[in-house]
Design a protein around this motif. Sequence first.
Motif, short mmCIF file in Angstrom:
data_model
loop_
_atom_site.label_atom_id
_atom_site.label_comp_id
_atom_site.label_asym_id
_atom_site.label_seq_id
_atom_site.Cartn_x
_atom_site.Cartn_y
_atom_site.Cartn_z
N CYS A 173 0.83 -1.20 0.00
CA CYS A 173 0.00 0.00 0.00
C CYS A 173 0.87 1.24 0.00
O CYS A 173 2.04 1.22 0.36
N ALA A 174 0.25 2.34 -0.42
CA ALA A 174 0.80 3.68 -0.27
C ALA A 174 0.08 4.35 0.89
O ALA A 174 -0.95 3.85 1.37
N LEU A 175 0.60 5.48 1.34
CA LEU A 175 0.00 6.22 2.44
C LEU A 175 -0.37 7.62 1.97
O LEU A 175 0.48 8.34 1.42
N LEU A 176 -1.63 8.01 2.19
CA LEU A 176 -2.07 9.38 1.99
C LEU A 176 -2.20 10.01 3.38
O LEU A 176 -3.00 9.56 4.20
N TYR A 186 3.09 9.12 0.39
CA TYR A 186 4.22 8.18 0.36
C TYR A 186 3.82 7.01 -0.52
O TYR A 186 2.82 6.34 -0.26
N THR A 187 4.59 6.75 -1.57
CA THR A 187 4.20 5.71 -2.53
C THR A 187 4.43 4.30 -2.01
O THR A 187 3.81 3.36 -2.52
N GLY A 188 5.30 4.13 -0.97
CA GLY A 188 5.78 2.78 -0.73
C GLY A 188 6.50 2.31 -1.99
O GLY A 188 7.11 3.12 -2.70
N ASP A 189 6.46 1.03 -2.29
CA ASP A 189 7.01 0.51 -3.54
C ASP A 189 5.85 0.20 -4.47
O ASP A 189 4.86 -0.42 -4.04
N LEU A 190 5.97 0.55 -5.74
CA LEU A 190 4.83 0.38 -6.65
C LEU A 190 5.29 0.22 -8.08
O LEU A 190 6.45 0.47 -8.42
#
Length: 433
Positions: A173-176, A186-190
Amino acid sequence: MVSKGKTTITFHSGILTIGGTIIEVSYEDAHIFFDFGTEYRPELGLKDDNLATLLKNRLIPELKGIYDPRLNYTYHGEDEQEYKETAVFLSHAHLDHSKMINYLDPKIPLYTLNETVKILRSLNRNGDFLIPSPFEAKNFTREMIGLNAYDVITVGKIKVELVPVDHDAYGACALLIHTPDSFITYTGDLRLHGYDRQFTLDFCQKARHTDLLMMEGVSISFDEKETEEIKVFSEEDLIAQLVKQIAANQKRQLTFNGYPANVKRFEQIIEKSPRTVVLEANMAALMQDVFGMNVPYYYPLNADTTISSLDTKLEVSYEELLADDHNYLWQAVANFEKLQSGGMYFHMDAQPLGYFDPKYQVFLDLLDLKKVEFVRLACSGHAFPQDLDTIISMIEPKILVPIHTLKPEKLENPYGKRILPTRGEKITEFKGE
């Protein structure tokens, strides 16, 4: 002193390196952290993963009030602020984002998606995936609060939404992140080339015009080189290439291995393979835990425990697999010296990961000695360079902060400002240009 009405971002680690991202967002008397792994530096040859060893080698940062107090850690940083509320978030299960969660203060809540909880607990069932806590049983995994996609957690005046993205770790997941004065992402890994491409596209829409985008850039870290490995352009393409290779080698021992958190790839291998796929028992248990799948499995040589949840009717003996040259495609995880001469092994993003790991060449030499053909079928869990640009164009961030990369300067932001922070740097201004 508490900073009133001011959002602060501190880049504790994950700068000018791949992995080990630990970033702090604070507002007034609350702060959050993401992620909680370590840098991956196998060339250091460290003898242990003790907290002091990791700190000494800068694989993790100095953090105030975050590590388990039983570890007798003494903070050597400069942060004097006291916080009433703290939380940690994990974007996904890869070790460079999760490895030291057992070192986290047990009183601090740890949030992640439900899928990541399942994967981490299953992978650590033998206590050899995460760094173990010296105060608990060997297979201990600290408490994680599993969330559904798009759930929102409030920490003080900070709101965090967990948004699924496409990655080669299931449940990524990413974080908004919303504070009273900022919208931070934060994109995390994608990526855009896996089975869950639409997740990333939907995330980009939700993150559109964010004040600040912290974005991974693994794929721009290395110069593209021509190699002898088979070119793979997507997860679907990888499976197609594998099936083609299996069909072309009908009288030959065929083995493979991949990174276990990529359970969707294993699911497709099982579904599409012309041969019966047999997984190592721990991987079979992971597929059962995550998807409820019951698949053929085996116990490797000298396995000292069995897994009670696995159906004994599906067990295949290790000796039968070693003798087989036409019925099975099976997951080889150890004892490669026992494989048949003339066989073929498919390396699909498994350990050892590449030439930067000293164990990689040793592994290749062993297979060569055994005359086992090594076939690398790799499909990155990270967005291709052109897709990084596409993601930025969909989000149009006011400020771009490239992280999780060796060459952050290669990522451009045509829509505003770009900041290239140093390790430990704090940012409090979020006005794009």
